[in-house]
Design a protein around this motif. Structure first.
Motif, PDB file in Angstrom:
ATOM      1  N   LYS A 163     -28.423   6.316 -17.624  1.00  0.00           N
ATOM      2  CA  LYS A 163     -28.778   6.521 -16.222  1.00  0.00           C
ATOM      3  C   LYS A 163     -27.663   6.157 -15.247  1.00  0.00           C
ATOM      4  N   ALA A 164     -27.815   5.034 -14.512  1.00  0.00           N
ATOM      5  CA  ALA A 164     -26.858   4.699 -13.456  1.00  0.00           C
ATOM      6  C   ALA A 164     -25.448   4.516 -13.980  1.00  0.00           C
ATOM      7  N   ALA A 165     -25.289   4.198 -15.276  1.00  0.00           N
ATOM      8  CA  ALA A 165     -23.955   4.074 -15.853  1.00  0.00           C
ATOM      9  C   ALA A 165     -23.224   5.411 -15.837  1.00  0.00           C
ATOM     10  N   ALA A 166     -23.960   6.516 -15.735  1.00  0.00           N
ATOM     11  CA  ALA A 166     -23.318   7.824 -15.590  1.00  0.00           C
ATOM     12  C   ALA A 166     -22.469   7.850 -14.328  1.00  0.00           C
ATOM     13  N   LEU A 167     -22.967   7.215 -13.274  1.00  0.00           N
ATOM     14  CA  LEU A 167     -22.212   7.145 -12.025  1.00  0.00           C
ATOM     15  C   LEU A 167     -20.975   6.272 -12.193  1.00  0.00           C
ATOM     16  N   ASP A 168     -21.104   5.196 -12.957  1.00  0.00           N
ATOM     17  CA  ASP A 168     -19.937   4.341 -13.216  1.00  0.00           C
ATOM     18  C   ASP A 168     -18.827   5.140 -13.892  1.00  0.00           C
ATOM     19  N   LEU A 169     -19.191   5.956 -14.880  1.00  0.00           N
ATOM     20  CA  LEU A 169     -18.181   6.730 -15.594  1.00  0.00           C
ATOM     21  C   LEU A 169     -17.583   7.814 -14.703  1.00  0.00           C
ATOM     22  N   CYS A 170     -18.407   8.472 -13.910  1.00  0.00           N
ATOM     23  CA  CYS A 170     -17.885   9.509 -13.012  1.00  0.00           C
ATOM     24  C   CYS A 170     -16.889   8.917 -12.011  1.00  0.00           C
ATOM     25  N   LEU A 171     -17.213   7.757 -11.468  1.00  0.00           N
ATOM     26  CA  LEU A 171     -16.287   7.092 -10.539  1.00  0.00           C
ATOM     27  C   LEU A 171     -15.015   6.664 -11.266  1.00  0.00           C
ATOM     28  N   HIS A 172     -15.152   6.283 -12.517  1.00  0.00           N
ATOM     29  CA  HIS A 172     -13.977   5.932 -13.319  1.00  0.00           C
ATOM     30  C   HIS A 172     -13.055   7.137 -13.478  1.00  0.00           C
ATOM     31  N   LEU A 173     -13.617   8.306 -13.699  1.00  0.00           N
ATOM     32  CA  LEU A 173     -12.805   9.515 -13.821  1.00  0.00           C
ATOM     33  C   LEU A 173     -12.087   9.829 -12.512  1.00  0.00           C
ATOM     34  N   VAL A 174     -12.782   9.668 -11.396  1.00  0.00           N
ATOM     35  CA  VAL A 174     -12.146   9.878 -10.090  1.00  0.00           C
ATOM     36  C   VAL A 174     -11.016   8.875  -9.900  1.00  0.00           C
ATOM     37  N   ARG A 175     -11.245   7.637 -10.325  1.00  0.00           N
ATOM     38  CA  ARG A 175     -10.223   6.601 -10.208  1.00  0.00           C
ATOM     39  C   ARG A 175      -8.989   6.957 -11.036  1.00  0.00           C
ATOM     40  N   LEU A 176      -9.201   7.494 -12.232  1.00  0.00           N
ATOM     41  CA  LEU A 176      -8.077   7.905 -13.076  1.00  0.00           C
ATOM     42  C   LEU A 176      -7.288   9.041 -12.438  1.00  0.00           C
ATOM     43  N   ASP A 177      -7.999   9.992 -11.847  1.00  0.00           N
ATOM     44  CA  ASP A 177      -7.359  11.199 -11.322  1.00  0.00           C
ATOM     45  C   ASP A 177      -6.746  11.011  -9.943  1.00  0.00           C
ATOM     46  N   HIS A 178      -7.399  10.199  -9.099  1.00  0.00           N
ATOM     47  CA  HIS A 178      -6.979  10.123  -7.698  1.00  0.00           C
ATOM     48  C   HIS A 178      -6.671   8.710  -7.206  1.00  0.00           C
ATOM     49  N   GLY A 179      -6.871   7.702  -8.050  1.00  0.00           N
ATOM     50  CA  GLY A 179      -6.578   6.337  -7.633  1.00  0.00           C
ATOM     51  C   GLY A 179      -7.798   5.594  -7.115  1.00  0.00           C
ATOM     52  N   SER A 180      -7.652   4.266  -7.017  1.00  0.00           N
ATOM     53  CA  SER A 180      -8.774   3.407  -6.628  1.00  0.00           C
ATOM     54  C   SER A 180      -9.241   3.649  -5.200  1.00  0.00           C
ATOM     55  N   SER A 181      -8.318   3.929  -4.300  1.00  0.00           N
ATOM     56  CA  SER A 181      -8.682   4.093  -2.894  1.00  0.00           C
ATOM     57  C   SER A 181      -9.670   5.245  -2.709  1.00  0.00           C
ATOM     58  N   ILE A 182      -9.383   6.381  -3.329  1.00  0.00           N
ATOM     59  CA  ILE A 182     -10.271   7.539  -3.196  1.00  0.00           C
ATOM     60  C   ILE A 182     -11.574   7.305  -3.953  1.00  0.00           C
ATOM     61  N   ALA A 183     -11.496   6.675  -5.113  1.00  0.00           N
ATOM     62  CA  ALA A 183     -12.724   6.356  -5.849  1.00  0.00           C
ATOM     63  C   ALA A 183     -13.615   5.433  -5.017  1.00  0.00           C
ATOM     64  N   ASN A 184     -13.012   4.486  -4.314  1.00  0.00           N
ATOM     65  CA  ASN A 184     -13.792   3.596  -3.445  1.00  0.00           C
ATOM     66  C   ASN A 184     -14.430   4.358  -2.295  1.00  0.00           C
ATOM     67  N   THR A 185     -13.718   5.353  -1.796  1.00  0.00           N
ATOM     68  CA  THR A 185     -14.273   6.178  -0.722  1.00  0.00           C
ATOM     69  C   THR A 185     -15.496   6.947  -1.208  1.00  0.00           C
ATOM     70  N   VAL A 186     -15.404   7.499  -2.401  1.00  0.00           N
ATOM     71  CA  VAL A 186     -16.545   8.213  -2.987  1.00  0.00           C
ATOM     72  C   VAL A 186     -17.718   7.247  -3.177  1.00  0.00           C
ATOM     73  N   ALA A 187     -17.420   6.045  -3.660  1.00  0.00           N
ATOM     74  CA  ALA A 187     -18.476   5.055  -3.879  1.00  0.00           C
ATOM     75  C   ALA A 187     -19.161   4.668  -2.582  1.00  0.00           C
ATOM     76  N   ARG A 188     -18.394   4.523  -1.520  1.00  0.00           N
ATOM     77  CA  ARG A 188     -18.992   4.165  -0.220  1.00  0.00           C
ATOM     78  C   ARG A 188     -19.921   5.270   0.262  1.00  0.00           C
ATOM     79  N   ARG A 189     -19.514   6.521   0.066  1.00  0.00           N
ATOM     80  CA  ARG A 189     -20.385   7.627   0.478  1.00  0.00           C
ATOM     81  C   ARG A 189     -21.698   7.612  -0.290  1.00  0.00           C
ATOM     82  N   LEU A 190     -21.620   7.220  -1.562  1.00  0.00           N
ATOM     83  CA  LEU A 190     -22.814   7.183  -2.400  1.00  0.00           C
ATOM     84  C   LEU A 190     -23.583   5.873  -2.266  1.00  0.00           C
TER      85      LEU A 190
END
Length: 343
Positions: A163-190
């Motif tokens: 379940k919610a761990a799916a979101l953890d992995l998706c954010l991890h992929l964003v972090r790998l591709d675009h860096g922590s700053s953008i992943a944090n931005t996505v997390a804040r929106r969610l």
């Protein structure tokens, strides 16, 4: 051919009848729409499936067939609803082919069963929802199943817990591709934390075994009522009116573990409840759960759940407060000096 991180633009969701809706929606939300504050090129998301897919009261029309997975940079396999049946062969084949052509493949929740069926997890560490880790390990013995983590990154193959761990992995992929700053931005929106500490062990309950007629049936509630007291195997055996060795055999058959390990699990479970529902200090909770000191509680809690008590409290804090627990007797030093093992 292999992709580089900068190439990770196209994301394909592999969907068929029997997919879990929540995990599919999570992936679509993360990779389908870029937050307003993100200016870098976002992912090109496509939904790939063999046919129209029932989606609750609606029907989902894929953009492409499963053969399109082979052209994606990243393939996301959402949770598989019925782990008791084999996933569709065409889905398994398409996922395997995509990986062979260089795609990064990630499963969400029980989507790990699809990756395992495709042979992508052989010899690798992987995870899935804690309720199904035993099934995954039994069906695919070549897979090193880790039931305690939120996700596992093997480079080109990734798996998440439930379940919610799916979101953890998706954010991890964003972090790998675009860096922590953008992943944090996505997390804040969610409105979620960009990274969660610990593993899924902190979300698993440890219930009292329910086995009517078992020789230890009366012993379990007796222990639960005395978690704040020092207890030895001899104490438990005396209460059960059997030898310590006999007790150990019955305990292993009923719970799958030793008396002291089970007792520790119950103390940790009780500490979780107090952290969630009271304002008690760590010292008070250590006493109430039979740990004796805050240092001992922190050591066992962190080792068992992967997070310290204070972090757990902040994560699981509820608005409903339970009256502070009354401190119970601390472990008696004399008992331990006599050589009896206590927890």
């Amino acid at each position: 051919m292999a992709r580089t991180v900068s190439d990770m633009r196209s994301v394909a969701l592999a969907v068929t009848d029997g997919m879990l809706h929540f995990e599919l929606s999570v992936a679509h939300e993360v990779f389908g729409v870029a937050p307003d504050a993100v200016t870098v090129p976002w992912y090109d998301l496509s939904v790939c499936g063999p046919d129209t897919v029932p989606f609750g009261r609606f029907r989902l029309e894929p953009d492409h067939g499963l053969d399109r997975l082979r052209d994606a940079d990243t393939v996301i396999v959402p949770g598989w609803a019925d782990v008791d049946v084999d996933p569709p062969a065409e889905l398994v084949d398409a996922v395997r082919t995509a990986h062979e052509r260089g795609a990064r493949v990630a499963s969400l929740c029980t989507g790990a069963f699809v990756l395992a069926a495709a042979g992508l997890l052989d010899g690798k560490r992987a995870t899935t929802h804690w309720a199904h880790t035993d099934v995954l390990a039994a069906r695919y013995p070549e897979v090193e199943v880790d039931p305690d983590v939120l996700y596992v990154d093997n480079g080109s193959v990734l798996t998440s817990a439930g379940k919610a761990a799916a979101l953890d992995l998706c954010l991890h992929l964003v972090r790998l591709d675009h860096g922590s700053s953008i992943a944090n931005t996505v997390a804040r929106r969610l409105v979620v934390p960009p990274h969660r500490s610990g593993g899924q062990a902190q979300f698993v309950t440890a219930p009292v075994p329910d086995q009517d007629g078992h020789p230890l049936t009366a012993l379990f509630p007796w222990i639960i009522e005395r978690l704040g007291r020092p207890l030895t195997v001899e104490d438990l055996a005396r209460q059960a009116r059997m030898s310590s060795r006999h007790l150990g055999r019955h305990f292993r058959a009923a719970t799958g573990t030793t008396p002291l390990q089970w007792l520790l699990a119950q103390r940790i479970r009780h500490a979780q409840e107090l952290l969630e529902k009271t304002d008690d200090s760590i010292d008070t909770i250590a006493t109430a759960t039979g740990m004796g000191t805050a240092t001992t509680l922190r050591r066992h809690f962190n080792r068992t759940l992967g997070v310290p008590p204070d972090t757990y409290r902040r994560t699981f804090r509820t608005r409903t407060r339970r009256p502070p627990a009354t401190a119970t007797t601390r472990p008696a030093q004399g008992r331990q000096a006599q050589g009896e093992e206590t927890i």
